[in-house]
Each structure stands twice: as structure tokens, then as C-alpha cells.
Scaffold this motif. Structure first.
Motif, PDB file in Angstrom:
ATOM      1  N   ASP A   1      -7.520   4.034   4.371  1.00 30.00           N
ATOM      2  CA  ASP A   1      -6.430   4.252   5.318  1.00 30.00           C
ATOM      3  C   ASP A   1      -5.401   3.134   5.186  1.00 30.00           C
ATOM      4  O   ASP A   1      -5.700   1.968   5.472  1.00 30.00           O
ATOM      5  CB  ASP A   1      -7.002   4.288   6.733  1.00 30.00           C
TER       6      ASP A   1
ATOM      7  N   THR B   1      -4.424  10.320   6.871  1.00 29.52           N
ATOM      8  CA  THR B   1      -3.349   9.352   7.102  1.00 29.52           C
ATOM      9  C   THR B   1      -2.617   9.016   5.807  1.00 29.52           C
ATOM     10  O   THR B   1      -1.383   8.928   5.779  1.00 29.52           O
ATOM     11  CB  THR B   1      -3.907   8.070   7.731  1.00 29.52           C
TER      12      THR B   1
ATOM     13  N   GLY C   1      -8.941   8.742   7.154  1.00 27.98           N
ATOM     14  CA  GLY C   1      -8.158   7.860   6.295  1.00 27.98           C
ATOM     15  C   GLY C   1      -7.388   8.622   5.241  1.00 27.98           C
ATOM     16  O   GLY C   1      -6.242   8.287   4.916  1.00 27.98           O
TER      17      GLY C   1
ATOM     18  N   ARG D   1     -10.199  -1.742   9.210  1.00 30.52           N
ATOM     19  CA  ARG D   1     -10.756  -0.878   8.179  1.00 30.52           C
ATOM     20  C   ARG D   1     -12.260  -1.075   8.063  1.00 30.52           C
ATOM     21  O   ARG D   1     -13.025  -0.127   7.898  1.00 30.52           O
ATOM     22  CB  ARG D   1     -10.095  -1.141   6.836  1.00 30.52           C
TER      23      ARG D   1
END
Length: 519
Positions: free
Chosen positions: A258, A468, A465, A266
Motif C-alpha cells: 500500500d 489502493t 493495499g 504498513r
């Protein structure tokens, strides 16, 4: 982390990926047009391809090259420091499998980590994609990034004998153990001393790897880059897109990190993903009459802790005489969570611990660490740690303790039942600093359509992720239903193969909402 569609993992380390674990990143602004006055000698070089006999540095690579005798290898020369190209160079190992038909260009692949061998991934991808139009029309090319595997110099922080004795443990905040400033200084000093010096170590971060990839693109004769990257390779691909948007032809980003998250965020998200997979593994186990975790799902985590926590004070033995301590066992369990097909092996390893033995978990650990049968380790884990140190935001001891607490809260299977005190960022004494700006790969102008692949049950790069990243790049998303990490180059899904081939060969992206399944 390949070798059999493996899992990239930092077995006893906890600097994700990074992951063992850990699958990690964007870059500072950079000029898209190479400074030809300074770098022309690198962009204009000619690769001298030859037999790959002298390019294998692990048993896995030796066997892979034997299986594909048509592979050819070369060494690419790039500057250690792109701002001062006259102050030293590094040589990167390149492997190429020629297209089965008339080549339209090259597809450059990256296997993740960081620290994974691009050479090995190219060999695996050539097999995984062998029945697709990709290998018919494109050369498959892999490059060992700077500091990795057969590239020179290679990152080296600990001897093989030390790794055999203690497991590969690096001062880090996620697993068990307390560290001091002296510990992190000693670890950094060893890495610098054994890895080509402070200057080289400081320049192994991903922005420089992206610059190396652009040199490779030019030397291969490709006007624009066609790239397939998995896990960490999605970070590399996104950073390349940020630095060289007009040089991108096609990017396949599989198992995406991500780009919107800070380093600590993360890691928390990543370990929460591992907890989800642990819970599913425990669920499957407790439905069996002989499950080592019992039949009461509510007590499975407690049972797991009862089995593994004693290893902190009393490691178990193995037939080889090598010990399995808490961190090694946990690292092996994490590695086994990367795909559901290895969950039974994890369960068997946990069962074995109850009998005072650790052979099964040690075998898992060795496999993910790429330790050969003769005791020769690859440098995957060391490179993973050091490259992440150059990419990620560094933390104070107080911040590291807070991170450890948050990770153990989100992933309680990792909790050794002790205080968070003594957690330190293993990177705190490393030279250099990140060139990456967080969030990264934002608002890129002139980038063509990209393809991001995200698996719904990915344990180390959770599905969101990928959503995104696809949105950040303004590209297409392919959702894959399943329980594993990465799929694009594995050749196990005709559906995925078709989508990837249509995109790589014809630049056709799937419709919005497109889905494949591994079930």
C-alpha cells in the motif's frame, strides 16, 4: 523469497516484506531524463551474454539453470552513486530467456523481498508463463538488484556458521528479545564491513534500484519498460513509475504494498494479515480430531503459546544438531502462512515441538531462507534487512516499543508473553537514509494504464493495499479469490494468465470488477 512459488520471508527477522516477513515506499523527486553527460557510458554499454555456469550462487539457482539450459547471463555495470558516477560501480547479474518466437521486446521481472533473486524469478516466470503469448513474443529478463545474490558486491551481515548456530536474528522490534544501542551498532558495523563498505550500503535503496532498471531497459534496447513485479517488486515498480513515467509501457504489480501507508502503519497492517491467516489455519486444524491445537477454537491461540513460548528459555534440538529457538519457530510459522497449501506443514511442525523436536520447522525456515544442503545460505535475509533499512522511516526506541505493542495486539500469535521493553529499530545505526517520500507514487503525470493484482486472502500484502495502489496509479485492478501471496508468474491460474497476457502483449486491461479464483 523462489524456489517453488515460495514465500518471501524473513524467517527470524521481522523486518517485513517485507517480508518474511515481512514483504515495506516512493521516491524523492528525480529527473526523468538521464543526465547523459554523466551516465552515457552506462546507458550505452553492451551486455555480453554468455553461459550461466558462473552465475549461480545457491543450490536453487544451480538447479534452475540446469533445468533451463537455454538461459543466458550477463553482468550490467551501474554506478554506486548516480549523483557521483565516477566514484565506483557495482555489477548486477542479468539472466535472459529468449522469446520462443520473434521477440517484440523484453519483460523484466522482480521476485520481491527485497532481497529476492531476479535471475531465479526469471527462470521461474519462464516456466510459469511458458504456455502464454508472453513467452512467445517477449524475452523474459531478471536482474539481481544491487547487493542481492549474484550481484557484486553482495550484502553480507553474518556468516553461514553463525546463522546455523543462532538462526538469522537481526535487532528488530517484532519478535522476542531485547536490544541495546550497542547491539544495533555492532550489527550495522558487521553489515558495512562485510558488504563493500559504508558508501555501498547507503546506496542500496529502491530509488537506486529503479535507476538501475532504467539503465537495463535502455541496454536491452527497449524504448519503454514492460515489467512484472511481485510483493516488494510492486514498490519497485511504483517508484520506477514515479521517477520515469514516460518510460513505462506496461506494469503488472502483483501482491501490492500500500503506497499510502507510513512504514510503521504498513507493518501493523501486514502482521494483522498474518494473524488472519493464522486464525484460518487454526480453524482448519481444530476441525481435525488429532489437531495439535485441540478442538476448542477459543483456546487454540492459548495452546499455541503453551507450545512455542518455552522455546525462549529452552530451544529444541534437531537431527542435525542445530537448535530451534522461539524466533526461528515463529519465523517458520509465518513463512508457512504465506499460502494455504503449507498450513498442514505448519501444523505438523507445531506437533513435533510437543515431542521436543524441531526438524519440520527448521526445514521450513531453511527453505524460506534459501539455505543449501551443505550449509551455504543465500543472502536473501540480509539483503532484505539492509535494503528495507535504506527504504523505510527509522524509529526511536520509544517508537519501536509502541510499534511492538501495536503489532502484538493486532497479531497476538506473535506475542511471546513478555514486556515490549527493549525493542529497537535494527536500522538505527545503519548508514544512509531513505530517499523515499511517504506516501509514494502519488499524482504521477503521463503514466499509461497499469495492472494491479490483489488476492483476497493475501497474508502479507493484504487485499486493500492492491486496491489502493491501483487507485493511486489510476490503473486497472484484478481481484483474485484465494489464500496465498502473489500469483501472476506462477502459472497456476489460466484466468490470471489470460488477463496478464492480454495486458502485457496487447495492453488490454480487464473490465472494472474483474475477478479470478484460485479455489
Amino acid at each position: 523469497m523462489l524456489r517453488k512459488h515460495t514465500v518471501r520471508t524473513i524467517v527470524a527477522v521481522a523486518l517485513a516484506p517485507a517480508a518474511l516477513l515481512l514483504a515495506s515506499c516512493g521516491s524523492a523527486p528525480a529527473s526523468e531524463t538521464p543526465a547523459k553527460a554523466d551516465l552515457s557510458s552506462f546507458y550505452d554499454q553492451e551486455l555480453q551474454f554468455e553461459s550461466c555456469t558462473d552465475y549461480a550462487v545457491t543450490e536453487l539457482q544451480e538447479q534452475a539453470f540446469k533445468n533451463i539450459p537455454s538461459a543466458e547471463c550477463a553482468r550490467l555495470t551501474v554506478p554506486v552513486d548516480y549523483d557521483h558516477p565516477s566514484e565506483g560501480t557495482t555489477k548486477l547479474a542479468v539472466t535472459r530467456m529468449a522469446a520462443r518466437g520473434d521477440a517484440k521486446g523484453s519483460v523484466v521481472v522482480n521476485s520481491g523481498g527485497p532481497g529476492g533473486s531476479g535471475q531465479l524469478q526469471a527462470l521461474n516466470a519462464f516456466v510459469g508463463l511458458k504456455d502464454t503469448p508472453i513467452t512467445e513474443q517477449y524475452d523474459i529478463v531478471g536482474i539481481d538488484p544491487r547487493g542481492v545474490s549474484a550481484s557484486s558486491p553482495a550484502i553480507d551481515c553474518i556468516s553461514d556458521k553463525q546463522s546455523d548456530k543462532t538462526g538469522f536474528v537481526f535487532p528488530a522490534g517484532v519478535l522476542q528479545g531485547s536490544w541495546t544501542a550497542e547491539d544495533t551498532e555492532k550489527a550495522a558495523s558487521e553489515c558495512v564491513k562485510r558488504s563493500g563498505g559504508e558508501k555501498f550500503v547507503a546506496e542500496v535503496g529502491t530509488p537506486n534500484v529503479a535507476r538501475d532498471m532504467d539503465v537495463l531497459r535502455e541496454v536491452l534496447g527497449d524504448e519503454k519498460l514492460t515489467y512484472i513485479g511481485q510483493s516488494y517488486g510492486t514498490r519497485l515498480g511504483a517508484i520506477y513509475a514515479e521517477m520515469f513515467p514516460s518510460k513505462v509501457r506496461a506494469l503488472v504489480l502483483d501482491g501490492a504494498q500500500d503506497p499510502s501507508l507510513q512504514s510503521a502503519e504498513r507493518k501493523i497492517t501486514q502482521y494483522a494479515g498474518f494473524q488472519r491467516s493464522f486464525d484460518l489455519m487454526a480453524d482448519a486444524c481444530t476441525k481435525q480430531p488429532d489437531c495439535v491445537l485441540g478442538q476448542d477454537r477459543e483456546r487454540a491461540l492459548e495452546r499455541f503459546h503453551d507450545i512455542v513460548r518455552p522455546l525462549i528459555d529452552k530451544p529444541v534440538t534437531t537431527s542435525s544438531g542445530r537448535p530451534v529457538n522461539y524466533n526461528t519457530a515463529i519465523g517458520a510459522v509465518i513463512g508457512g502462512l504465506y499460502q494455504s497449501t503449507t498450513w498442514p506443514t505448519v501444523q505438523a511442525g507445531i506437533e513435533e515441538l510437543t515431542h521436543g523436536k524441531g526438524d519440520a520447522l527448521l526445514a521450513l525456515s531453511d527453505g524460506f531462507a534459501e539455505r543449501g544442503s551443505q550449509g551455504v545460505w543465500s543472502n536473501y535475509l540480509e539483503a532484505n534487512v539492509v535494503i528495507n533499512c535504506m527504504d523505510e522511516q527509522r524509529r526511536t526506541p520509544e517508537e519501536e516499543e509502541q510499534l511492538r505493542a501495536k503489532i502484538w495486539a493486532k497479531a497476538p500469535f506473535l506475542d511471546p508473553g513478555e514486556s515490549v521493553k527493549g525493542a529497537r529499530d535494527g536500522c538505527e545505526a545503519m548508514p544512509g537514509k531513505t530517499e523515499i517520500t511517504y506516501p509514494y507514487a502519488q499524482n504521477i503525470n503521463g503514466l499509461p494504464e497499469t495492472l494491479t493484482i490483489s488476492i483476497t486472502g493475501d497474508p502479507t500484502t493484504p487485499y486493500q493495499g492492491g486496491v489502493t495502489l491501483a487507485d493511486t496509479l489510476g490503473g486497472a485492478l484484478l481481484t483474485v479469490e484465494g489464500e496465498q501471496h502473489t500469483v501472476a508468474m506462477a502459472g497456476q491460474s489460466p484466468c490470471v494468465n489470460d488477463v496478464v497476457s492480454d495486458y502485457v502483449v496487447d495492453l488490454e486491461v480487464p473490465d472494472k470488477g474483474a475477478t479470478c479464483s484460485l479455489k
